[in-house]
Design a protein around this motif. Structure first.
Motif, PDB file in Angstrom:
ATOM      1  N   ALA A 105       0.830  -1.207   0.000  1.00  0.00           N
ATOM      2  CA  ALA A 105       0.000   0.000   0.000  1.00  0.00           C
ATOM      3  C   ALA A 105       0.863   1.256   0.000  1.00  0.00           C
ATOM      4  N   VAL A 106       1.934   1.239   0.795  1.00  0.00           N
ATOM      5  CA  VAL A 106       2.838   2.398   0.848  1.00  0.00           C
ATOM      6  C   VAL A 106       3.526   2.596  -0.507  1.00  0.00           C
ATOM      7  N   PHE A 107       3.999   1.503  -1.104  1.00  0.00           N
ATOM      8  CA  PHE A 107       4.664   1.602  -2.398  1.00  0.00           C
ATOM      9  C   PHE A 107       3.732   2.208  -3.451  1.00  0.00           C
ATOM     10  N   GLY A 108       2.501   1.698  -3.507  1.00  0.00           N
ATOM     11  CA  GLY A 108       1.541   2.225  -4.459  1.00  0.00           C
ATOM     12  C   GLY A 108       1.250   3.697  -4.222  1.00  0.00           C
ATOM     13  N   LYS A 109       1.123   4.085  -2.966  1.00  0.00           N
ATOM     14  CA  LYS A 109       0.826   5.484  -2.644  1.00  0.00           C
ATOM     15  C   LYS A 109       1.994   6.390  -2.986  1.00  0.00           C
ATOM     16  N   VAL A 110       3.211   5.952  -2.703  1.00  0.00           N
ATOM     17  CA  VAL A 110       4.389   6.763  -3.031  1.00  0.00           C
ATOM     18  C   VAL A 110       4.540   6.890  -4.544  1.00  0.00           C
ATOM     19  N   MET A 111       4.266   5.816  -5.282  1.00  0.00           N
ATOM     20  CA  MET A 111       4.290   5.890  -6.746  1.00  0.00           C
ATOM     21  C   MET A 111       3.275   6.910  -7.248  1.00  0.00           C
ATOM     22  N   GLU A 112       2.139   6.968  -6.586  1.00  0.00           N
ATOM     23  CA  GLU A 112       1.107   7.940  -6.958  1.00  0.00           C
ATOM     24  C   GLU A 112       1.555   9.357  -6.602  1.00  0.00           C
ATOM     25  N   MET A 113       2.070   9.547  -5.386  1.00  0.00           N
ATOM     26  CA  MET A 113       2.457  10.885  -4.938  1.00  0.00           C
ATOM     27  C   MET A 113       3.623  11.448  -5.741  1.00  0.00           C
ATOM     28  N   SER A 114       4.545  10.591  -6.128  1.00  0.00           N
ATOM     29  CA  SER A 114       5.712  11.050  -6.874  1.00  0.00           C
ATOM     30  C   SER A 114       5.372  11.413  -8.316  1.00  0.00           C
ATOM     31  N   GLY A 115       4.226  10.966  -8.777  1.00  0.00           N
ATOM     32  CA  GLY A 115       3.833  11.196 -10.161  1.00  0.00           C
ATOM     33  C   GLY A 115       4.291  10.095 -11.096  1.00  0.00           C
ATOM     34  N   ALA A 116       4.960   9.071 -10.556  1.00  0.00           N
ATOM     35  CA  ALA A 116       5.471   7.995 -11.404  1.00  0.00           C
ATOM     36  C   ALA A 116       4.345   7.179 -12.020  1.00  0.00           C
ATOM     37  N   ALA A 117       3.314   6.885 -11.239  1.00  0.00           N
ATOM     38  CA  ALA A 117       2.206   6.064 -11.749  1.00  0.00           C
ATOM     39  C   ALA A 117       1.489   6.771 -12.901  1.00  0.00           C
ATOM     40  N   SER A 118       1.195   8.044 -12.714  1.00  0.00           N
ATOM     41  CA  SER A 118       0.496   8.771 -13.780  1.00  0.00           C
ATOM     42  C   SER A 118       1.399   8.957 -14.998  1.00  0.00           C
ATOM     43  N   SER A 119       2.714   9.091 -14.786  1.00  0.00           N
ATOM     44  CA  SER A 119       3.646   9.229 -15.906  1.00  0.00           C
ATOM     45  C   SER A 119       3.654   7.965 -16.763  1.00  0.00           C
TER      46      SER A 119
ATOM     47  N   GLY B 141      10.593  -2.658   0.097  1.00  0.00           N
ATOM     48  CA  GLY B 141      11.302  -1.613   0.836  1.00  0.00           C
ATOM     49  C   GLY B 141      12.228  -0.820  -0.067  1.00  0.00           C
ATOM     50  N   LEU B 142      12.983  -1.516  -0.908  1.00  0.00           N
ATOM     51  CA  LEU B 142      13.865  -0.838  -1.861  1.00  0.00           C
ATOM     52  C   LEU B 142      13.055  -0.020  -2.873  1.00  0.00           C
ATOM     53  N   GLY B 143      11.920  -0.581  -3.327  1.00  0.00           N
ATOM     54  CA  GLY B 143      11.077   0.125  -4.280  1.00  0.00           C
ATOM     55  C   GLY B 143      10.506   1.408  -3.695  1.00  0.00           C
ATOM     56  N   ILE B 144      10.118   1.373  -2.427  1.00  0.00           N
ATOM     57  CA  ILE B 144       9.577   2.567  -1.759  1.00  0.00           C
ATOM     58  C   ILE B 144      10.641   3.665  -1.692  1.00  0.00           C
ATOM     59  N   ILE B 145      11.852   3.284  -1.302  1.00  0.00           N
ATOM     60  CA  ILE B 145      12.948   4.261  -1.234  1.00  0.00           C
ATOM     61  C   ILE B 145      13.198   4.884  -2.602  1.00  0.00           C
ATOM     62  N   ALA B 146      13.224   4.047  -3.639  1.00  0.00           N
ATOM     63  CA  ALA B 146      13.453   4.553  -4.995  1.00  0.00           C
ATOM     64  C   ALA B 146      12.333   5.487  -5.432  1.00  0.00           C
ATOM     65  N   ALA B 147      11.085   5.106  -5.143  1.00  0.00           N
ATOM     66  CA  ALA B 147       9.942   5.931  -5.541  1.00  0.00           C
ATOM     67  C   ALA B 147       9.944   7.277  -4.832  1.00  0.00           C
ATOM     68  N   MET B 148      10.434   7.308  -3.615  1.00  0.00           N
ATOM     69  CA  MET B 148      10.536   8.576  -2.888  1.00  0.00           C
ATOM     70  C   MET B 148      11.649   9.453  -3.446  1.00  0.00           C
ATOM     71  N   LEU B 149      12.768   8.851  -3.815  1.00  0.00           N
ATOM     72  CA  LEU B 149      13.933   9.613  -4.251  1.00  0.00           C
ATOM     73  C   LEU B 149      13.762  10.222  -5.645  1.00  0.00           C
ATOM     74  N   ILE B 150      12.974   9.584  -6.526  1.00  0.00           N
ATOM     75  CA  ILE B 150      12.879  10.092  -7.900  1.00  0.00           C
ATOM     76  C   ILE B 150      12.122  11.421  -7.972  1.00  0.00           C
ATOM     77  N   ASN B 151      11.375  11.747  -6.926  1.00  0.00           N
ATOM     78  CA  ASN B 151      10.698  13.049  -6.867  1.00  0.00           C
ATOM     79  C   ASN B 151      10.529  13.435  -5.402  1.00  0.00           C
ATOM     80  N   ALA B 152      11.654  13.570  -4.727  1.00  0.00           N
ATOM     81  CA  ALA B 152      11.652  13.742  -3.269  1.00  0.00           C
ATOM     82  C   ALA B 152      10.875  14.976  -2.831  1.00  0.00           C
TER      83      ALA B 152
END
Length: 482
Positions: A90-104, A309-320
């Protein structure tokens, strides 16, 4: 004249038959009520134990011990085993959404394929996000605005959008393709000692079958609508704002995909390479200190925890910067969603474990197992039925394997069937009849798109039937090459 009674044996048989009918009826009634109330939108967390205890009372079993020592213990065990995956997913999906990666990702796929392949674009966008570990609900939210825009541009009826999203997110990427990090592919590892890559060839063949048949159905429906002169339609609700979508900028597609690639690569490295978590700890220490007799029953969960866990960190860093501004609220939303999802499923698991202790379940179990001498086919029936009744792929899968997984494994070993095949068939079967009208994901998808069961469920059901048929074809086909 004095009335004489029948032979004592006949009377006993009649009483036994009557009792058996009540015992079986109590289970079917509880299952039916759970399905009905779930369909009506009532919380499973509350009503699963209520209907469980109704079946217990009707079966003449001790009420309170069944609740505290069977229902609650098994529900708690499920939470213990799978909560980290629910939460991190759930956190990974939400971070992907917040970072704009999912919509991109959704935007670039839709743009690349264009309106001429609108349905394919939506299906592929959902598939990539789901296979990368983004939760089904986040995928629906992320893809819908682009699906609406491209369907409107191509003048394809909006009512076909839920079917396209369901094909891409609720089927082959959820449980068929090897390595998918969705929970439906992880649950069987606990019961069969397998990993997320079990029976890869069967999974890939199944995915191709479902994709091809699903696309055929949706394209056929599109052509029928075009022939009838039906376009996108007017007066829809929950329509995305066109202007804001047109002016929005999106991050580089390769950067957006990076977190998904990290999850998939990490899951493989920690499952099937020299870095596998199976070799991280001493087997004797695990058994003595943590009561883990076979590390394979937990290693798949460990691998996915690390990968997410690694995916969450990456998703946060690409648009911190963007994530930082939304992090507190986003994490709260993700945690709340994870808690609701796992406790709903845990309640269904508790329900199933109480049911399996009731006398009437012996009859039902014999019917399911006896439906076929082939454990793969019997397993597919059991998982499909329970997933359909509960309206939950993970719930039905957990109940079926908790109740009959050990028996299926024994049958498979006796026939020389690989546990990996049991894993893949069970996982795929969970994504079959689970999407009946009362399924939570279906209800949410229709709410997101502003459509109804009346207008759009026919296509979702068609995809459901396609998936279910594919599972049984694979089960029979695999049996021929055992």
């Amino acid at each position: 004249m004095e009335k004489t009674s029948g032979p004592p044996e006949l009377e006993r048989a009649e009483r036994k038959g009557h009792c058996m009918f009540i015992e079986v009826f109590s289970i079917l009634l509880a299952l039916g009520l759970l399905m009905f109330f779930a369909y009506r939108g009532y919380p499973v967390i509350i009503f699963a134990p209520i209907f469980t205890l109704l079946a217990v009372v009707m079966s003449g079993i001790a009420l309170l011990p069944s609740y505290t020592e069977t229902f609650m213990v098994n529900a708690a065990n499920y939470v213990k085993s799978f909560f980290p995956i629910f939460l991190l997913g759930a956190v990974f999906g939400k971070v992907m959404e917040m970072s704009g990666a999912a919509s991109s990702i959704a935007h670039h796929i839709v743009k690349a394929l264009g309106s001429n392949r609108a349905i394919l674009a939506v299906v592929l966008a959902c598939s990539i996000l789901t296979y990368g570990g983004v939760s089904l609900f986040v995928v629906a939210f992320a893809v819908y605005p682009f699906a609406a825009a491209i369907f409107r541009e191509a003048n394809i009826p909006k009512r076909l959008i839920p079917g396209a999203i369901a094909l891409g997110a609720f089927t082959y990427t959820m449980d068929a393709l090897p390595g998918t990090p969705q929970i439906q592919n992880i649950i069987p590892t606990t019961y069969f000692g397998t990993d997320a890559y079990a029976a890869p060839l069967v999974g890939i063949i199944g995915a191709i079958m479902v994709f091809a048949a699903g696309m055929y159905w949706l394209e056929r429906r599109r052509k029928q609508a075009a022939a009838a002169g039906e376009g996108y339609g007017e007066g829809h609700i929950n329509e995305p704002e066109l202007q804001s979508n047109q002016n929005q900028s999106y991050m580089n597609i390769w950067l957006a995909i990076l977190p998904l690639a990290i999850v998939l690569a990490g899951n493989f490295l920690f499952s099937r390479s020299g870095l596998s978590v199976e070799g991280w700890y001493d087997a004797k220490m695990l058994e003595e200190s943590f009561k883990i007799a076979n590390v394979k029953t937990v290693s798949s969960s460990w691998a996915l925890i690390l990968a997410l866990g690694l995916g969450i960190i990456a998703a946060m860093l690409i648009n911190a910067r963007e994530v930082k501004n939304k992090l507190a609220a986003g994490l709260s939303t993700a945690a709340a969603g994870a808690l609701l999802a796992i406790f709903n499923t845990a309640s269904e698991v508790g329900f199933g474990n109480v049911v399996k202790t009731l006398p009437g379940f012996t009859v039902i179990k014999e019917w399911i197992v006896g439906a076929s001498n082939n454990p793969l086919v019997s397993e597919a029936i059991a998982v499909n039925v329970l997933a359909g009744v509960t309206g939950s792929a993970s719930g039905g899968l957990s109940i079926a394997l908790e109740v009959m997984g050990k028996q299926y494994l024994e049958m498979a070993n006796a026939l020389g069937i690989s546990p990996e095949l049991l894993h893949r068939i069970a996982s795929m079967a969970s994504g079959g009849m689970d999407t009946l009208p009362h399924n939570g994901a279906v209800i949410t998808l229709l709410a997101i798109t502003g459509l109804t069961h009346r207008t759009s469920y026919k296509d979702i059901f068609a995809i459901t039937v396609v998936k279910t048929l594919a599972v049984f074809i694979l089960a029979f086909g695999a049996s021929l090459f055992m």
